[in-house]
Enzyme design. Structure first.
Site, PDB file in Angstrom:
ATOM      1  NE  ARG A 158      42.980  36.597  39.579  1.00 45.63           N
ATOM      2  CZ  ARG A 158      41.788  36.306  40.127  1.00 45.63           C
ATOM      3  NH1 ARG A 158      41.666  36.207  41.434  1.00 45.63           N
ATOM      4  NH2 ARG A 158      40.734  36.106  39.354  1.00 45.63           N
TER       5      ARG A 158
ATOM      6  CB  CYS B 240      32.607  38.409  39.327  1.00 46.53           C
ATOM      7  SG  CYS B 240      33.083  39.654  40.540  1.00 46.53           S
TER       8      CYS B 240
ATOM      9  CG  ASP C 219      33.288  42.869  41.872  1.00 42.44           C
ATOM     10  OD1 ASP C 219      33.415  42.014  42.773  1.00 42.44           O
ATOM     11  OD2 ASP C 219      34.256  43.263  41.194  1.00 42.44           O
TER      12      ASP C 219
ATOM     13  CG  HIS D 195      38.169  39.347  35.873  1.00 42.66           C
ATOM     14  ND1 HIS D 195      38.901  38.283  35.379  1.00 42.66           N
ATOM     15  CD2 HIS D 195      37.573  38.874  37.015  1.00 42.66           C
ATOM     16  CE1 HIS D 195      38.758  37.235  36.163  1.00 42.66           C
ATOM     17  NE2 HIS D 195      37.964  37.564  37.158  1.00 42.66           N
TER      18      HIS D 195
ATOM     19  CD  GLN E 226      33.619  36.768  36.647  1.00 39.90           C
ATOM     20  OE1 GLN E 226      34.488  36.218  37.286  1.00 39.90           O
ATOM     21  NE2 GLN E 226      32.383  36.312  36.586  1.00 39.90           N
TER      22      GLN E 226
ATOM     23  NE  ARG F  90      35.840  33.199  34.953  1.00 40.94           N
ATOM     24  CZ  ARG F  90      36.745  33.654  35.831  1.00 40.94           C
ATOM     25  NH1 ARG F  90      36.353  34.082  37.001  1.00 40.94           N
ATOM     26  NH2 ARG F  90      38.028  33.716  35.518  1.00 40.94           N
TER      27      ARG F  90
HETATM   28  N1   CP Z   1      35.506  35.720  39.954  1.00 42.78           N
HETATM   29  C1   CP Z   1      36.817  35.393  40.121  1.00 42.78           C
HETATM   30  O1   CP Z   1      37.687  35.724  39.304  1.00 42.78           O
HETATM   31  O2   CP Z   1      37.059  34.686  41.247  1.00 42.78           O
HETATM   32  P1   CP Z   1      38.488  34.316  41.849  1.00 42.78           P
HETATM   33  O3   CP Z   1      39.105  35.607  42.319  1.00 42.78           O
HETATM   34  O4   CP Z   1      38.216  33.364  42.954  1.00 42.78           O
HETATM   35  O5   CP Z   1      39.326  33.720  40.751  1.00 42.78           O
HETATM   36  N1  NVA Z   2      36.854  43.405  41.561  1.00 40.12           N
HETATM   37  C1  NVA Z   2      37.300  42.213  42.261  1.00 40.12           C
HETATM   38  C2  NVA Z   2      37.020  41.020  41.443  1.00 40.12           C
HETATM   39  C3  NVA Z   2      37.445  39.694  42.034  1.00 40.12           C
HETATM   40  C4  NVA Z   2      37.137  38.545  41.140  1.00 40.12           C
HETATM   41  C5  NVA Z   2      38.772  42.342  42.585  1.00 40.12           C
HETATM   42  O1  NVA Z   2      39.536  42.783  41.722  1.00 40.12           O
HETATM   43  O2  NVA Z   2      39.171  42.018  43.710  1.00 40.12           O
END
Ligand code: CP
Ligand code: NVA
Length: 303
Positions: A102, A261, A222, A129, A132, A289
């Protein structure tokens, strides 16, 4: 060896294969069984941003599959002055069978994958992502029984999650609609990319959320300011106000499922009555997930 850095690293056929493994493992999990498909395998998780779902669902997935995981947060010195991303990737590949990353910038994941000698999976970047979007479409398929021909509507920011969903929906023969203020829709470069990789997909952008949700199977949203965009929050909150997913909007699509998400900013992009209401599938989505990532890990590593 395969990296999964963007959803289009998978074909429709491969996604269906991953979903089939996921479904099998989910049924077994529900029956209290654990299929140890990856005994002794190690998954490294390298995270530059906070996470609940992605981190825990991958760690639990590896434990259920008979393997283990190592979480590397800020103290590991990834993407810092401590050592190069390439050295980090080359060395980590000596200990782990796969890496979930990440990152703040998508380029960092690309650099890690270029150096790694084991599969790298994108666990969210500013660009996309993929895990997701796979879990979301799997959730829809589980609920409705099919996905091809359905409309999937994203109301809100044309962000990493929206981009990954547009690709997965396009790959699986769904119609994707993004309702967003013009300045937060997809960039011309991403639109061109979509035309190149999915020439036959129906991907529509509009500024009208009401028209966007009519006849849709899914209303998805989101946060309006993603991780890393905190300084833009005030401007974004103002711009996205007409795009809140609330009871008034959902009245235009009583047949639709609501998805998010998570994490959600309740009272901003979605109201409590919708996210906690009968149309909401957000908890199933989060649960899936883990099931879909199990399918992905087994498909990637258990050969
Ligand atoms: N939806 C998602 O990726 O959640 P987190 O940021 O908690 O991993
Ligand atoms: N769009 C959000 C998704 C988190 C899972 C972010 O990048 O913060």
């Amino acid at each position: 060896m395969r990296h999964i850095l963007v959803p289009e690293d998978l074909t429709a056929h491969e996604i269906e294969a991953i979903f089939a493994i996921s479904h099998d493992l989910e049924s077994k999990y529900d029956a209290g069984l654990r299929d140890a498909l990856l005994p002794g395998r190690v998954l490294a998780l390298v995270f530059e941003k906070p996470s609940l779902r992605t981190r825990v669902s991958f760690e639990a997935a590896m434990a259920h599959l008979g393997g283990s995981s190592v979480f590397l947060g800020e103290d590991a010195g990834f993407s810092s002055s401590r050592e190069s991303v390439a050295d980090f990737g080359r060395v980590l590949s000596q200990y782990a069978d796969a890496i979930v990353c990440r990152s703040k910038a998508h380029d960092t994941i690309l650099a890690l994958a270029a150096a790694a000698t084991v599969p790298v999976i994108n666990g969210l970047s500013d660009y996309t992502h993929p895990c997701q979007a796979l879990a979301d479409v799997y959730t829809l398929k589980e609920r409705v029984g099919r996905v091809a021909g359905l409309t999937f509507t994203f109301v809100g920011d044309g962000n990493n999650v929206a981009r990954s969903l547009a690709v997965v929906c396009g790959l699986l023969g769904m119609r994707f609609v993004l309702a967003a203020p013009r300045q937060y829709q997809f960039t011309p470069a991403f639109r061109e990319h979509l035309r190149n990789i999915l020439p036959h997909a129906e991907i529509v952008e509009t500024t009208d959320p009401v028209a966007a949700v009519e006849d849709t199977a899914v209303v998805y949203t989101d946060v309006w300011a993603s991780m890393g965009q905190e300084q833009e929050r005030a401007v974004r909150l103002e711009a996205f106000k007409p795009y809140q997913v609330n009871a008034a909007l959902m009245q235009h699509c009583p047949q639709a499922i609501f998805m998010h998400c998570l994490p959600a900013r309740r009272g901003e992009e979605v109201t409590d009555d919708v996210i906690d209401g009968p149309q909401s599938l957000v908890v199933d989505e989060a649960a899936n997930r883990m099931h879909v990532q199990k399918g992905l890990l087994a498909w990637l590593l258990a050969k």
